[in-house]
Design a protein around this motif. Structure first.
Motif, PDB file in Angstrom:
ATOM      1  N   GLY B 121      17.651  52.564  -8.755  1.00  0.00           N
ATOM      2  CA  GLY B 121      17.793  52.766  -7.313  1.00  0.00           C
ATOM      3  C   GLY B 121      19.233  53.064  -6.926  1.00  0.00           C
ATOM      4  N   LEU B 122      20.135  52.347  -7.535  1.00  0.00           N
ATOM      5  CA  LEU B 122      21.565  52.580  -7.291  1.00  0.00           C
ATOM      6  C   LEU B 122      21.933  54.015  -7.633  1.00  0.00           C
ATOM      7  CD1 LEU B 122      24.388  51.118  -6.780  1.00  0.00           C
ATOM      8  CD2 LEU B 122      24.502  50.880  -9.259  1.00  0.00           C
ATOM      9  N   TRP B 123      21.484  54.448  -8.774  1.00  0.00           N
ATOM     10  CA  TRP B 123      21.712  55.823  -9.206  1.00  0.00           C
ATOM     11  C   TRP B 123      21.012  56.780  -8.238  1.00  0.00           C
ATOM     12  CZ3 TRP B 123      18.031  59.375 -11.184  1.00  0.00           C
ATOM     13  CH2 TRP B 123      18.578  60.521 -11.765  1.00  0.00           C
ATOM     14  N   MET B 159       9.924  60.696   1.073  1.00  0.00           N
ATOM     15  CA  MET B 159       8.752  60.422   0.250  1.00  0.00           C
ATOM     16  C   MET B 159       8.889  61.087  -1.119  1.00  0.00           C
ATOM     17  SD  MET B 159       5.992  58.777   0.827  1.00  0.00           S
ATOM     18  CE  MET B 159       4.845  58.924   2.167  1.00  0.00           C
ATOM     19  N   LEU B 160       9.375  62.333  -1.117  1.00  0.00           N
ATOM     20  CA  LEU B 160       9.497  63.062  -2.383  1.00  0.00           C
ATOM     21  C   LEU B 160      10.491  62.366  -3.315  1.00  0.00           C
ATOM     22  CD1 LEU B 160       8.569  65.423  -4.013  1.00  0.00           C
ATOM     23  CD2 LEU B 160      10.211  66.886  -2.845  1.00  0.00           C
ATOM     24  N   ALA B 161      11.625  61.938  -2.742  1.00  0.00           N
ATOM     25  CA  ALA B 161      12.613  61.235  -3.564  1.00  0.00           C
ATOM     26  C   ALA B 161      12.011  59.943  -4.128  1.00  0.00           C
ATOM     27  CB  ALA B 161      13.860  60.923  -2.740  1.00  0.00           C
ATOM     28  N   GLY B 162      11.243  59.233  -3.272  1.00  0.00           N
ATOM     29  CA  GLY B 162      10.586  58.010  -3.733  1.00  0.00           C
ATOM     30  C   GLY B 162       9.650  58.305  -4.895  1.00  0.00           C
ATOM     31  N   GLY B 163       8.844  59.372  -4.745  1.00  0.00           N
ATOM     32  CA  GLY B 163       7.914  59.739  -5.812  1.00  0.00           C
ATOM     33  C   GLY B 163       8.646  60.074  -7.097  1.00  0.00           C
ATOM     34  N   ILE B 164       9.775  60.789  -6.963  1.00  0.00           N
ATOM     35  CA  ILE B 164      10.507  61.180  -8.171  1.00  0.00           C
ATOM     36  C   ILE B 164      11.061  59.953  -8.898  1.00  0.00           C
ATOM     37  CG2 ILE B 164      12.555  62.397  -9.009  1.00  0.00           C
ATOM     38  CD1 ILE B 164      12.062  64.441  -6.730  1.00  0.00           C
ATOM     39  N   ILE B 165      11.609  59.020  -8.113  1.00  0.00           N
ATOM     40  CA  ILE B 165      12.207  57.851  -8.784  1.00  0.00           C
ATOM     41  C   ILE B 165      11.104  56.988  -9.427  1.00  0.00           C
ATOM     42  CG2 ILE B 165      12.295  55.987  -7.047  1.00  0.00           C
ATOM     43  CD1 ILE B 165      15.503  56.972  -8.512  1.00  0.00           C
ATOM     44  N   VAL B 234      12.293  52.383  -5.306  1.00  0.00           N
ATOM     45  CA  VAL B 234      11.682  53.126  -4.197  1.00  0.00           C
ATOM     46  C   VAL B 234      12.303  52.710  -2.870  1.00  0.00           C
ATOM     47  CG1 VAL B 234       9.486  53.877  -3.274  1.00  0.00           C
ATOM     48  CG2 VAL B 234       9.555  52.661  -5.432  1.00  0.00           C
ATOM     49  N   THR B 235      12.435  51.403  -2.697  1.00  0.00           N
ATOM     50  CA  THR B 235      12.990  50.901  -1.447  1.00  0.00           C
ATOM     51  C   THR B 235      14.348  51.541  -1.167  1.00  0.00           C
ATOM     52  OG1 THR B 235      11.911  48.809  -1.911  1.00  0.00           O
ATOM     53  CG2 THR B 235      13.613  48.788  -0.231  1.00  0.00           C
ATOM     54  N   MET B 236      15.082  51.824  -2.215  1.00  0.00           N
ATOM     55  CA  MET B 236      16.438  52.337  -2.025  1.00  0.00           C
ATOM     56  C   MET B 236      16.482  53.828  -1.717  1.00  0.00           C
ATOM     57  SD  MET B 236      17.997  49.910  -5.029  1.00  0.00           S
ATOM     58  CE  MET B 236      19.771  50.022  -4.939  1.00  0.00           C
ATOM     59  N   VAL B 237      15.395  54.562  -1.977  1.00  0.00           N
ATOM     60  CA  VAL B 237      15.484  56.012  -1.751  1.00  0.00           C
ATOM     61  C   VAL B 237      14.400  56.585  -0.826  1.00  0.00           C
ATOM     62  CG1 VAL B 237      16.552  56.385  -4.003  1.00  0.00           C
ATOM     63  CG2 VAL B 237      14.088  56.641  -3.760  1.00  0.00           C
ATOM     64  N   ILE B 238      13.443  55.782  -0.396  1.00  0.00           N
ATOM     65  CA  ILE B 238      12.314  56.395   0.318  1.00  0.00           C
ATOM     66  C   ILE B 238      12.561  56.478   1.819  1.00  0.00           C
ATOM     67  CG2 ILE B 238      10.880  54.363   0.798  1.00  0.00           C
ATOM     68  CD1 ILE B 238       8.482  56.025  -0.262  1.00  0.00           C
ATOM     69  N   GLY B 239      13.552  55.768   2.330  1.00  0.00           N
ATOM     70  CA  GLY B 239      13.883  55.901   3.742  1.00  0.00           C
ATOM     71  C   GLY B 239      13.354  54.780   4.623  1.00  0.00           C
ATOM     72  N   PHE B 249       9.535  65.798   2.816  1.00  0.00           N
ATOM     73  CA  PHE B 249      10.962  65.600   3.049  1.00  0.00           C
ATOM     74  C   PHE B 249      11.211  64.465   4.042  1.00  0.00           C
ATOM     75  CE2 PHE B 249      11.500  70.356   2.087  1.00  0.00           C
ATOM     76  CZ  PHE B 249      11.648  70.076   0.738  1.00  0.00           C
ATOM     77  N   ALA B 250      10.146  64.021   4.726  1.00  0.00           N
ATOM     78  CA  ALA B 250      10.301  62.967   5.724  1.00  0.00           C
ATOM     79  C   ALA B 250      10.337  61.604   5.043  1.00  0.00           C
ATOM     80  CB  ALA B 250       9.139  63.020   6.718  1.00  0.00           C
ATOM     81  N   PRO B 251      11.101  60.664   5.617  1.00  0.00           N
ATOM     82  CA  PRO B 251      11.118  59.319   5.057  1.00  0.00           C
ATOM     83  C   PRO B 251       9.751  58.672   5.158  1.00  0.00           C
ATOM     84  CG  PRO B 251      12.870  59.606   6.683  1.00  0.00           C
ATOM     85  CD  PRO B 251      11.976  60.793   6.788  1.00  0.00           C
ATOM     86  N   GLY B 252       9.489  57.743   4.259  1.00  0.00           N
ATOM     87  CA  GLY B 252       8.230  56.999   4.289  1.00  0.00           C
ATOM     88  C   GLY B 252       8.503  55.535   4.016  1.00  0.00           C
TER      89      GLY B 252
END
Ligand SMILES: Nc1ncnc2c1ncn2[C@@H]1O[C@H](COP(=O)(O)OP(=O)(O)OP(=O)(O)O)[C@@H](O)[C@H]1O
Ligand SMILES: [Mg+2]
Lengths: 286, 310, 282
Positions: B121-123, B159-165, B234-239, B249-252
């Motif tokens: 998450g930090l990364w 959401m996409l960033a969360g899915g990727i991580i 996920v908590t750190m990147v999903i918004g 692209f929207a936060p989730g």
């Protein structure tokens, strides 16, 4: 049931152990002047699940003698041998019919503790199996120590006695702290014998004890077995007919789970009464 | 089995049995704690809890739909990315790779699995998000911007960033379980296909993959179970925004992250109860996923065994 | 005919190449994360990081000594819960029971292994924190201990099953009771494997953050009372990572580097000590 009484006497007096060691209410065996038999097997059948491995075997194993069990592979030699100290029960779903009397007492009686039986009837296996985490000395003494013997002087004495009886003392007396598995194959097997006799059993069961060894190591083991028979009842399973002929007093021939013939070794090898025995020892089958 | 000899044997056996039964007790403990902690909320909101999308602690209105949606979509994205990569890697490692390269790659994958979620998450916050925001996201928007999924403003956290991580988190587990599955395919299968003159890839496709289908599906479901419950990264990147938007692209927000973020802030009883109920929902779906996965994996094992016997 | 053979060969080669690329993509994140950890963390790992407490907001410098110590305390507490239950449960699975019953227990353990770690935090919150009205080291340790149980149980079982049956037979034939055989012969023979199982489970929970958020809770100061909130390295990394201060970000990277290097070290050590076999089970 952690009775340490059995190993209390500080000398090797295997057959002098009192019979009431087996917790049993049955009548004491008659102490006839001629030695009573070590085992009386009566109409014994042994099952692995549905499979019958031993069928209706009756025989008497004399004490302080060497009895060999021979027969083709899969005929039930190991099963019969292991039933003498209830080791076969380690396999799942085993069941027996009939009786095994040891020194007159039924070892399958409900109140009998197999642990106590096995303390009185030791076993040596085909594949030598010294405990890998233990030194030579620890291997020999593990049976005593885990049964609560703490007396150091006694343990030291027993260590030497057992290793001497197993004809191993001179070879290892300076390496007692070395791992047991650092020894050669033949030495390992003798270490296992030392380990078995250290707890002072009355009987030694041996399941093809030399079949994994070279001829020289085998000869040593055979010699050792012969010496042991002065103090112990020995029952030995072997594939090797010469071995049975060389080192046993009595021989039982098993075939397909049945006892075909049981007689003195001389008789079995020179003048068998059964056709099948003759065929087998002359190598016509098996 | 030998009858128990002596008191020591009995005590020891019962003691170890009690320890082994701890796993069963724990399952019930979890279910019971979560149900107890959320009983008021369950009574107050009923089924609406799962079907409404207002999450307003001040007005004491609680609907879990945005979190369920967020968990489902982020996990789906994670599976879409990681399943092909992991299975292909497992195939490579068991069937196609030269022998000397296999163990090093396996070790590296095990190291990836050992990286704690919080560090990923930090990364994610400081490296992955800025990069996604500046390069791949605008690119995706240019090409697929006409679909609702890749339209709207780009913040980075999404959401996409969360899915990727999550995909990164579950890559190692799907890969290593799939690898075990493929390794357990009996060599007889392969030899039969080779004997017909098949190439390496044909052997893999015809003999190995079709044979291992069920087990591989189990591996994927196991990965899904992990994805659903993945928390810190996920908590750190999903918004962390409780909303339902078509755009990736929207936060989730996910079930696990709302617990992580708001649990210590839950000042009222109902709020805490609602979070417990979210926990109950999360527990329910991850247990289902894991049950299914283990069933698939374990029965796969037994078919292989009986297959090897004949 | 010849053509189709050529095409099939090509297809096979293409499949190999494509799956190789996939393998590279799978391990790429490891390289990326580790490189960034080294680049951003190495400069912030210094003496004061290991010896000083966090400084108040706005004051530069300080360290995470309390979090490092707290993590060890939590791991100790977790081991108190997870090791006995896990190891002896594993003994039951390997040495006792029926085929069917043990299948079921194994199944439940594996399912339990898939329970998200945050759930353990919630459960322990209800079980301990609510009851005693305080976040505490005990609560954090318990949550981590619960996570360790199925992990250790399954690995212990595997390593015990690797002990050849011959040793059990030899011991039983000496008239050693079954439980002494298991403890003194079987478990002793498998000791290295059991230690491995424990170390791997500890390494695994050492990085857990979610179950600690509302059990151990974190603490900016020293805490010597286990019934009070306690700091932990992953918690500290998390709170620094989402803070707005550059200096704290630097320290988060430093903490992350220390944590990852420790975890890798344990993993490599363990793999060095034992054969691949054991490690693979996890
Ligand atoms: N644990 C077991 N479960 C089921 N069947 C068994 C088991 N052990 C042995 N058997 C069966 O019982 C029969 C007798 O086996 P046993 O091992 O006593 O033979 P053996 O004469 O010692 O053979 P060998 O000379 O090969 O050692 C065999 O048919 C064997 O398949
Ligand atoms: Mg045999």
């Amino acid at each position: 049931m952690e009775s340490a009484a059995i190993i209390d006497p500080p000398m090797i007096t295997p057959v002098s152990l009192p019979q009431q060691q087996v917790a049993s209410g049955s009548e004491p065996a008659d102490v006839a002047p001629e030695r009573p038999p070590a085992f009386a097997v009566e109409r014994l059948s042994i099952f692995y699940g549905e499979k019958k491995a031993i069928e209706d075997v009756t025989l008497t194993i004399p004490s302080k003698m060497i009895t060999a069990i021979i027969g083709p592979s899969g005929c039930g030699k190991s099963t019969l041998l292991r039933s003498l100290n209830r080791m076969h029960e380690l396999a799942p779903n085993t069941r027996i019919e009939g009786k095994v009397l040891f020194a007159g007492d039924d070892i399958y009686a409900p109140e009998v503790d197999p642990v106590v039986i096995r303390r009185r009837i030791g076993m040596v296996f085909q594949k030598s199996n010294p405990f890998p985490t233990m030194s030579i000395a620890e291997n020999v003494l593990v049976g005593l120590k885990l049964n609560g013997v703490r007396d150091r002087a006694f343990l030291r004495e027993r260590l030497e006695q057992s290793l001497r009886m197993a004809a191993l003392w001179d070879e290892v007396k300076n390496d007692l702290h070395k791992p047991g598995i650092s020894l050669s194959g033949g030495q390992q097997q003798r270490l296992c014998i030392a380990r078995a006799i250290a707890v002072e059993p009355e009987v030694l069961l041996m399941d093809e004890p030399a079949s994994a060894l070279d001829p020289i190591a085998t000869a040593k083991i055979e010699e050792l077995i012969h010496e042991l028979s002065a103090n112990y009842t020995v029952v030995i399973v072997t594939h090797n007919m010469q071995q049975a002929g060389r080192c046993s007093d009595y021989t039982a021939f098993l075939y397909l789970g049945r006892l075909i013939e049981f007689a003195s070794t001389t008789k079995i090898f020179t003048n068998p009464s059964e056709r099948q025995t003759e065929d087998y020892i002359t190598g016509r089958f098996g | 089995m030998a009858p128990p000899s002596g008191l020591g044997d009995k005590v020891f056996k019962w003691f170890t049995l009690a320890m082994a039964l701890a796993v069963v007790a724990l399952v019930f403990l979890v279910g019971w704690q979560l149900a107890r902690g959320s009983s008021l909320a369950i009574r107050r909101f009923g089924f609406h809890f799962l079907a409404t999308s207002t999450w307003d602690p001040v007005a004491e209105q609680f609907g879990a739909l945005p979190f369920i949606y967020g968990t489902a979509i982020s996990s789906l994205i994670a599976l879409i990315i990681s399943v092909p990569l992991s299975i292909a890697t497992a195939v490579y490692l068991t069937e196609l790779a030269p022998l000397w390269i296999r163990q090093p790659i396996v070790s590296l994958i095990e190291m990836l699995a050992a990286i704690p979620s919080v560090i990923l998450g930090l990364w994610g916050i400081f490296v992955m998000i800025p990069w996604l925001r500046d390069h791949p996201f605008p690119f995706l928007k240019k090409i697929f911007g006409w679909t609702p999924f890749f339209s709207g403003p780009i913040y980075g956290v999404s959401m996409l960033a969360g899915g990727i991580i999550i995909a990164v988190m579950i890559l190692p587990i799907i890969t290593s379980v799939s690898r075990e599955i493929l390794r357990s395919v009996p060599n007889l299968q392969r030899e039969a296909a080779y004997a017909l003159g098949a190439t390496r890839w044909e052997v893999t496709r015809i003999a190995v993959l079709s044979y291992a289908k069920k087990g591989l599906f189990g591996a994927v479901i196991l990965g899904l179970g992990r994805a659903l419950g993945e928390t810190m990264a996920v908590t750190m990147v999903i918004g962390n925004t409780p909303q339902i938007r078509a755009s990736l692209f929207a936060p989730g927000y996910t079930l696990a992250s709302v617990i992580a973020n708001e649990f210590t802030e839950a000042t009222t009883d109902v709020y805490l109860q609602a979070l417990f109920e979210i926990g109950l929902v999360l527990f329910g779906i991850t247990i289902l996923a894991n049950l299914l996965a283990q069933l698939l994996l374990k029965t796969m094992g037994s078919t292989i065994k009986s297959g090897a016997v004949q | 005919m010849k053509n189709s053979h050529f095409w099939r060969k090509t297809k096979s080669a293409l499949a190999s190449a494509a799956s190789f690329v996939c393998a590279l993509l799978v391990i790429a994140p490891l390289a990326l994360v580790f490189l960034h950890l080294l680049r951003s963390g190495a400069s912030a790992v210094n003496w004061s990081f290991f010896t000083e407490l966090p400084k108040p907001v706005g004051v530069a410098g300080g360290g995470m000594v309390n979090a490092i110590a707290g993590s060890f305390e939590l791991l100790g507490l977790a081991a108190l819960v997870g090791v006995p239950v896990g190891v002896f449960g594993g003994v039951y699975l390997a040495e006792y029971g029926t085929v069917r019953g043990n299948w079921l227990l194994r199944f439940v353990a594996d399912v339990l292994n898939g329970v998200p770690s945050i759930i353990w935090g919630v459960v322990v919150y209800g079980l301990v924190v609510l009851r005693f009205k305080s976040f505490s080291a005990y609560a954090g340790g318990l949550a981590l201990g619960f996570i360790m149980i199925p992990l250790i149980m399954r690995t212990t079982e595997e390593v015990l099953l690797l002990v050849p049956a011959g040793y059990r037979e030899a011991s039983l034939a000496l008239g050693i009771s079954r439980w002494k055989t298991i403890v003194h012969i079987v478990m002793k023979t498998a000791l290295k494997g059991i230690v491995t199982a424990i170390l791997l489970a500890l390494a695994r929970v050492a990085g857990e953050t979610a179950p600690l958020l509302f059990t151990a809770f974190g603490n900016r100061f020293w805490n010597h009372d286990l019934s009070e909130p306690i700091a932990a390295l992953p918690l500290q990394i998390f709170s620094y990572a989402i803070s707005p201060y550059d200096d704290w970000h630097r320290q988060a990277w430093a903490g992350a580097l220390v944590l990852v290097v420790t975890i890798f070290f344990v993993n490599i050590l363990v793999r060095f000590l034992t054969r691949e076999r054991v490690a693979r089970v996890l």
